[in-house]
Write a protein that holds these residues in place. Structure first.
Motif, PDB file in Angstrom:
ATOM      1  N   UNK A 139     -17.280  67.920  27.830  1.00  0.00           N
ATOM      2  CA  UNK A 139     -16.342  67.222  26.952  1.00  0.00           C
ATOM      3  C   UNK A 139     -16.920  67.081  25.541  1.00  0.00           C
ATOM      4  N   UNK A 140     -16.043  67.001  24.562  1.00  0.00           N
ATOM      5  CA  UNK A 140     -16.486  66.761  23.191  1.00  0.00           C
ATOM      6  C   UNK A 140     -16.528  65.251  22.974  1.00  0.00           C
ATOM      7  N   UNK A 141     -17.697  64.728  22.615  1.00  0.00           N
ATOM      8  CA  UNK A 141     -17.863  63.290  22.423  1.00  0.00           C
ATOM      9  C   UNK A 141     -18.583  63.009  21.106  1.00  0.00           C
ATOM     10  N   UNK A 142     -18.764  61.740  20.831  1.00  0.00           N
ATOM     11  CA  UNK A 142     -19.560  61.325  19.678  1.00  0.00           C
ATOM     12  C   UNK A 142     -21.009  61.018  20.079  1.00  0.00           C
ATOM     13  N   UNK A 143     -21.399  61.410  21.285  1.00  0.00           N
ATOM     14  CA  UNK A 143     -22.777  61.185  21.716  1.00  0.00           C
ATOM     15  C   UNK A 143     -23.776  61.843  20.787  1.00  0.00           C
ATOM     16  N   UNK A 144     -23.502  63.062  20.380  1.00  0.00           N
ATOM     17  CA  UNK A 144     -24.448  63.770  19.521  1.00  0.00           C
ATOM     18  C   UNK A 144     -24.691  62.992  18.234  1.00  0.00           C
ATOM     19  N   UNK A 156     -21.766  57.339  30.890  1.00  0.00           N
ATOM     20  CA  UNK A 156     -21.544  58.729  30.509  1.00  0.00           C
ATOM     21  C   UNK A 156     -20.102  58.937  30.057  1.00  0.00           C
ATOM     22  N   UNK A 157     -19.803  60.112  29.538  1.00  0.00           N
ATOM     23  CA  UNK A 157     -18.469  60.424  29.020  1.00  0.00           C
ATOM     24  C   UNK A 157     -17.397  60.078  30.048  1.00  0.00           C
ATOM     25  N   UNK A 158     -16.354  59.428  29.567  1.00  0.00           N
ATOM     26  CA  UNK A 158     -15.252  59.051  30.442  1.00  0.00           C
ATOM     27  C   UNK A 158     -15.591  57.915  31.393  1.00  0.00           C
ATOM     28  N   UNK A 159     -16.659  57.190  31.128  1.00  0.00           N
ATOM     29  CA  UNK A 159     -17.048  56.076  31.991  1.00  0.00           C
ATOM     30  C   UNK A 159     -17.634  56.510  33.318  1.00  0.00           C
ATOM     31  N   UNK A 192     -25.383  52.254  21.645  1.00  0.00           N
ATOM     32  CA  UNK A 192     -24.684  53.092  20.678  1.00  0.00           C
ATOM     33  C   UNK A 192     -24.335  54.453  21.289  1.00  0.00           C
ATOM     34  N   UNK A 193     -25.259  55.021  22.052  1.00  0.00           N
ATOM     35  CA  UNK A 193     -24.998  56.304  22.711  1.00  0.00           C
ATOM     36  C   UNK A 193     -23.879  56.149  23.744  1.00  0.00           C
ATOM     37  N   UNK A 194     -23.885  55.035  24.471  1.00  0.00           N
ATOM     38  CA  UNK A 194     -22.822  54.762  25.435  1.00  0.00           C
ATOM     39  C   UNK A 194     -21.461  54.694  24.739  1.00  0.00           C
ATOM     40  N   UNK A 195     -21.402  54.013  23.607  1.00  0.00           N
ATOM     41  CA  UNK A 195     -20.141  53.940  22.863  1.00  0.00           C
ATOM     42  C   UNK A 195     -19.698  55.330  22.404  1.00  0.00           C
ATOM     43  N   UNK A 196     -20.644  56.114  21.926  1.00  0.00           N
ATOM     44  CA  UNK A 196     -20.318  57.477  21.504  1.00  0.00           C
ATOM     45  C   UNK A 196     -19.789  58.320  22.643  1.00  0.00           C
ATOM     46  N   UNK A 197     -20.302  58.090  23.842  1.00  0.00           N
ATOM     47  CA  UNK A 197     -19.866  58.857  25.014  1.00  0.00           C
ATOM     48  C   UNK A 197     -18.429  58.544  25.399  1.00  0.00           C
ATOM     49  N   UNK A 198     -17.970  57.359  25.048  1.00  0.00           N
ATOM     50  CA  UNK A 198     -16.621  56.954  25.452  1.00  0.00           C
ATOM     51  C   UNK A 198     -15.545  57.502  24.515  1.00  0.00           C
ATOM     52  N   UNK A 199     -15.946  57.999  23.353  1.00  0.00           N
ATOM     53  CA  UNK A 199     -14.998  58.656  22.448  1.00  0.00           C
ATOM     54  C   UNK A 199     -15.064  60.136  22.799  1.00  0.00           C
ATOM     55  N   UNK A 200     -14.150  60.567  23.654  1.00  0.00           N
ATOM     56  CA  UNK A 200     -14.252  61.907  24.227  1.00  0.00           C
ATOM     57  C   UNK A 200     -12.924  62.652  24.180  1.00  0.00           C
TER      58      UNK A 200
END
Length: 189
Positions: free
Chosen positions: A45-50, A83-86, A30-38
Motif C-alpha cells: 500500500x502507499x502510505x505516509x510511513x516513508x 501497520x498500514x490499515x490498522x 508518528x510512524x504509526x500515524x503515517x501508516x494509517x494514511x494509506x
C-alpha cells in the motif's frame, strides 16, 4: 559546547534515558500515524510511513531514529494495530511488505547518519540526501517481494518501487522543508 547535530538534541533540555525513550515512543507514534494514511495497492500500500520514517531519522538522529522504527515494528509484532490499515501481528512482518518494513530501520538510520555528519543541512542538501537514501528502502523491499511472491525482480520493482517514486520525491520535499524549517525556527529563537 559542541553545536547540536539533530533537531531533537537542539530542542530537548535533557538527553536523559527517559527523554530518549520518549523520543523513541514519539517517533514510533508518528510512524504509526503515517501508516494509517494509506492508498490500498497490491502488494504494497502507499502510505505516509516513508515520510514519517525520514522525518524521525532526520530529527532524532541515526540511533534514536532506528530505535523508533524498531519500537514500531515490535509494537506491531506484539499485536498493536500500528501497520498500514490498522493491521498487526507477525504475519505482516513476514508478508509482502516485510522487506519495506525492515528497510525502514536502515532508512531512519541513514537519514540520521547524514544529519549527524552535517551532510543533510539546509533545504537542498537535505532534499538531495533524502532522495539519495531511498535505495536503502527499495533494495530489501523489492528483494523480499521476489522471495514471497511469484514476481520476478523486474516485476517486483514495477509494483513495489516504480509507483512510489514520484510520491517519495514529494515526501522528500516535505521532509526537507520541515527539517530545514525547524532549524531556521531554532536559529531565529
Amino acid at each position: 559546547m559542541p553545536e547540536p547535530r539533530t533537531l531533537v538534541a537542539a530542542t530537548l533540555p535533557s538527553q536523559s534515558l527517559v527523554m530518549k525513550a520518549l523520543v523513541v515512543l514519539g517517533g514510533s507514534a508518528l510512524i504509526t500515524l503515517g501508516a494509517q494514511v494509506a492508498v490500498p495497492m497490491w502488494p504494497v500500500p502507499m502510505t505516509l510511513q516513508t515520510l514519517a520514517v525520514v522525518l524521525v531519522g532526520l530529527s532524532a538522529g541515526s540511533r534514536l531514529g532506528a530505535a523508533a522504527v524498531l519500537a514500531y515494528l515490535a509494537q506491531g509484532a506484539a499485536g498493536l494495530p500500528v501497520f498500514a490499515g490498522g493491521t498487526a501481528g507477525l504475519a505482516v512482518l513476514f508478508g509482502p511488505t516485510a522487506g519495506f518494513l525492515l528497510g525502514f530501520v536502515a532508512l531512519a538510520f541513514a537519514a540520521g547518519w547524514l544529519v549527524e555528519r552535517g551532510i543533510a543541512r539546509g533545504f537542498w542538501r537535505t532534499l538531495a540526501a533524502t532522495v539519495a537514501i531511498s535505495a536503502v528502502l527499495y533494495v530489501p523491499g523489492v528483494l523480499w517481494l521476489t522471495a514471497v511472491t511469484p514476481l520476478t525482480v523486474s516485476g517486483a520493482a514495477q509494483v513495489g518501487m516504480l509507483p512510489f517514486l514520484a510520491g517519495d520525491t514529494v515526501k522528500a520535499v516535505v521532509a526537507a522543508l520541515a527539517v530545514s524549517g525547524g532549524w531556521a525556527a531554532l536559529a531565529r529563537r
